[in-house]
Write an enzyme that holds these catalytic residues in place. Structure first.
Site, PDB file in Angstrom:
ATOM      1  CB  SER A  68      -0.881  -0.054   1.369  1.00  0.00           C
ATOM      2  OG  SER A  68      -0.064   0.423   2.446  1.00  0.00           O
ATOM      3  CG  ASP A  69       1.471   5.828  -0.892  1.00  0.00           C
ATOM      4  OD1 ASP A  69       2.647   6.030  -0.231  1.00  0.00           O
ATOM      5  OD2 ASP A  69       1.402   6.851  -1.879  1.00  0.00           O
TER       6      ASP A  69
END
Ligand code: NOJ
Length: 754
Positions: free
Chosen positions: A262-263
């Protein structure tokens, strides 16, 4: 076919997996920022000892990397080594031009070499993985992150994507001196409304597949080991939990085999978006969508000045499995991907970094050489009235170097640089002095203070949080009125004024969107005053996005776009200004006249009254100031004899186009030969032009060369909204070849079934 080695890797994964508790499994999927924030380090080390951390990011000190690794290997129950990731965006110790500048080189081989060099330096300190390349197509220069990608075009973007993946990773995952590439941000982040960072995105399936996806497809095909999802959501489904995009499209259609991260904080963000009920719901839905690893800050989010340490959402996964909200098999799938990668990288055999080798790697002169060549090849000559450039060192006696960016190291380097090797940065002023020789006087006046953001960057303290010293930029403690006068006087008394203007490093990048494209601060005022002296003005533009140059282009004889050119930037730009190197970069974005025209895209669609397309605003032309693919060189270039090997082909056949390129001038030239096509009719209207081939060449004085480009069926395939699928149409195509998207040398061919 599975090789013996692969079989052995898979067996090791299974035997490890069998011995892991739920908590240890969730731990392998948890990545934390390790920052020098009081309290956070102790908390994270305790989490690590308990087996609840699989990866850290933002540790760049090799001693620290080794000591954290020692905890993982020697003090955790299973001894699984950590993976260290970092934003190796345009260099690690040696800084290269920003990605948009590298795209302007139209030289994938060079980009491969640049990222291989960056990888070598990062790997030397123990980093295993780059959060790069950024493959977001960007068509709105207000968006600060346009600087981090390859611009507006999917074809150029795809070529630059695969080159970077190869550069970072080398032959295979685990190649010595290389690191994993993590193309990001999957997908559509560049289409944020209004160019506002993190804003909502609404993309049609056709735009998604024809424009935004191709660079990712290329990055995956080149073997990228990782993909990072984006902060934004398409149609209200946040990237970190978009099952269709991660599992069906990325893994299913594109065949991605690596792991998805994920960011930062974007699993927890699923709650912020109003998508997940709470963090446990967020964790379950992200993992179920196909996300493998959560990147998390390790700190209470939005908690003000003193955020306490906090676990990520994935820490709730064991409870979710126990409560029957998540099938353990799903968790195992993600853990397998991470363990396999750690095995492939050889981390179990060699978890530690060799501290003795670092200085040799950093000191390799080839790295600086690559940085200089990269900066030379990324610069774009936008204007050169009366061939003012190159400057003749043998005749000139004085040059005034003016402007707040002429001697600023951080602006020379650009965003995503955290004070590594800052002292060794060559500014434009330094470069001109280095190259001038004894008989040419180079004098400098800043004229005005460094322009600054009205709203400070949220990342202002990042270098300090990394343990680096704050960048030593000049403080500009001068009398502003006097300094302005001094700059104008210096221009008046010099034969040429090289004025260096643009944007500082923190004016583009993440969280750096703008509502205007003006030269920030009093820079235009300074340029007006310098130009009014009558001394010829050469503008050197520093920055990472197109700016409004309507007025500036009237005031100057020449404009050289240097981008944020990196550690060797000043030497490279000076060599170009003096003609020791020849400019040949081309714009990877259409350059708008004003902010109100945005977005300006060369590959637009025709609609009602196409002949009025350039007059759709009544104040000014709706054409760009400089078209996509544009850039000048010293000397001339001529195109002729565009021929096709066949003008009637079958649906799956290839056409080959040949063209003659001639340098009639007495100077060596650099040119990027570009091929564009247009499908006249079909199951969807197609762009008026689309780039489908390019080659950067050097031609000696008088040299003529014939170049060929293939147009295979894959170049004509597109996703049609009529069919909701990829199609190849029976139709007629236009072909143009030339030095920009405005090329006029034309041919055509027809495609029929069978
Ligand atoms: C947020 C950014 O969007 C992403 O590009 C970056 O890699 C991570 N933070 C880590 O710094």
């Amino acid at each position: 076919m599975t090789t013996d080695l692969e079989k052995n890797h898979l067996e090791r994964v299974e035997s490890l997996l069998d011995s892991m508790s739920l908590e240890e499994k969730a731990g392998q999927l948890s990545q934390y920022f390790y920052l020098q924030v009081p309290g956070q380090d102790k908390f994270l080390e305790a989490e690590l000892r308990a087996g609840r951390v699989g990866s850290f990011l933002f540790v760049t000190d090799p001693t620290k990397i080794n000591s954290l690794q020692r905890i993982a290997v020697e003090e955790t129950r299973l001894g699984i080594p950590l993976l260290f990731g970092f934003d190796v965006i345009h260099g690690f110790r040696t800084i290269f031009p920003v990605p948009l500048g590298m795209a302007a080189s139209w030289d994938p081989k060079l980009y491969e070499q640049v990222q291989a060099t960056a990888a070598r330096e990062a790997r030397a300190v123990g980093i295993h993985w780059a959060f790069a390349p950024m493959l977001d197509i960007a068509r709105d220069p207000r968006w600060g992150r346009i600087v981090e990608g390859a611009g507006e075009d999917p074809y150029l973007g795809a070529r630059m994507a695969e080159a970077q993946v190869r550069g970072f990773q080398g032959e295979t995952l685990g190649s010595a001196g290389h690191i994993i590439a993590g193309p990001k941000h999957y997908v559509g982040y560049g289409a944020a409304l209004g160019g506002r960072d993190y804003d909502e995105v609404n993309l049609s399936e056709s735009e998604l597949r024809n424009v935004y996806l191709p660079p990712f497809a290329a990055g995956v095909a080149a073997g990228a080991g990782n993909i990072m999802t984006s902060y934004v959501g398409i149609g209200g489904v946040p990237g970190a939990a978009d099952r269709r995009l991660i599992t069906e499209v990325l893994r299913g259609e594109l065949g991605f085999k690596g792991f998805v991260v994920s960011d930062a904080a974007s699993v927890v963000d699923l709650v912020t978006h109003g998508f997940a009920r709470d963090e446990r719901d967020a964790a379950v839905r992200a993992l179920s969508a196909g996300l493998d690893m959560e990147m998390w800050l390790g700190l209470q989010f939005g908690a003000g000045a003193n955020p306490g340490p906090k676990q990520g959402a994935f820490a709730t996964l064991p409870a979710a499995v126990e409560a029957g909200e998540l099938d353990e098999k799903q968790l195992n799938e993600a853990v397998r991907r991470i363990l396999l990668l750690k095995i492939q990288l050889g981390l179990f055999e060699q978890p530690y970094v060799d501290l003795d080798g670092i200085q040799t790697t950093f000191g390799d002169p080839a790295h600086r050489e690559t940085a200089r060549v990269a900066a030379e090849r990324s610069a774009v000559l936008l204007r050169n009235e009366g061939n003012k450039l190159p400057l003749d060192r043998t005749k000139l006696r004085s040059i005034a170097v003016i402007g707040p960016l002429a001697d600023n190291k951080m602006a020379t380097l650009g965003p995503w640089v955290f004070a590594q090797g800052l002292g060794a940065t060559v500014t434009v002023l330094d470069g001109l002095k280095n190259a001038a020789g004894d008989n040419l006087k180079i004098e400098f006046a800043s004229g005005i203070p460094l322009p600054s953001r009205a709203i400070p960057s949220p990342f202002a303290g990042m270098a300090e949080a990394l343990g680096s010293t704050a960048p030593g930029v000049s403080t500009d403690d001068f009398d502003e009125v006097e300094e302005f006068k001094r700059a104008v006087e210096l221009a008046r008394s010099s034969e040429v004024a090289v004025v260096v203007l643009g944007e500082t490093d923190d004016m583009n990048g993440e969280s750096a969107s703008r509502s205007t494209l003006d030269l920030p601060g009093r820079q235009l005022e300074l340029l007006e005053a310098v130009a009014a002296t009558g001394t010829p003005v050469v503008l050197v533009l520093i920055g990472g996005r197109p700016l409004d140059l309507r007025r500036a282009s009237q005031l100057t004889s020449a404009i050289l776009l240097g981008w944020h050119p990196g550690s060797e930037g000043g030497n490279a730009l000076a060599r170009l200004l003096f003609g020791d190197a020849v400019p040949g970069g081309k714009l990877p974005v259409s350059w708008p006249r004003s902010v109100g025209q945005v977005p300006v895209i060369y590959s637009r669609l025709n609609s009602h009254q196409p002949h009025t397309a350039s007059k759709r605003y009544w104040e000014e032309e709706s054409t760009p100031l400089y078209p996509f693919g544009f850039g000048l060189t010293y000397g001339q270039v001529e195109y002729s004899n565009l021929t096709l090997n066949s003008t009637n082909i079958g649906l799956n056949e290839t056409v080959t186009a040949s063209v003659e390129v001639h340098n009639p001038s007495g100077k060596q030239i650099e040119e990027v030969v570009q091929l564009y096509i247009h499908q006249r009719y079909g199951r969807a209207a197609r762009p008026v032009r689309e780039l489908k081939g390019f080659e950067r060449i050097t031609l000696a004085p008088g040299e003529k060369r014939t170049l060929s480009f293939e147009i295979p069926s894959s170049a004509r395939r597109y996703w049609s909204a009529t069919e909701q699928n990829y199609v190849l149409d029976e139709t007629t195509f236009d072909v143009w070849v030339g030095g920009s998207s405005a090329a006029d040398l034309h041919a055509e061919f027809t495609v029929k079934e069978g």
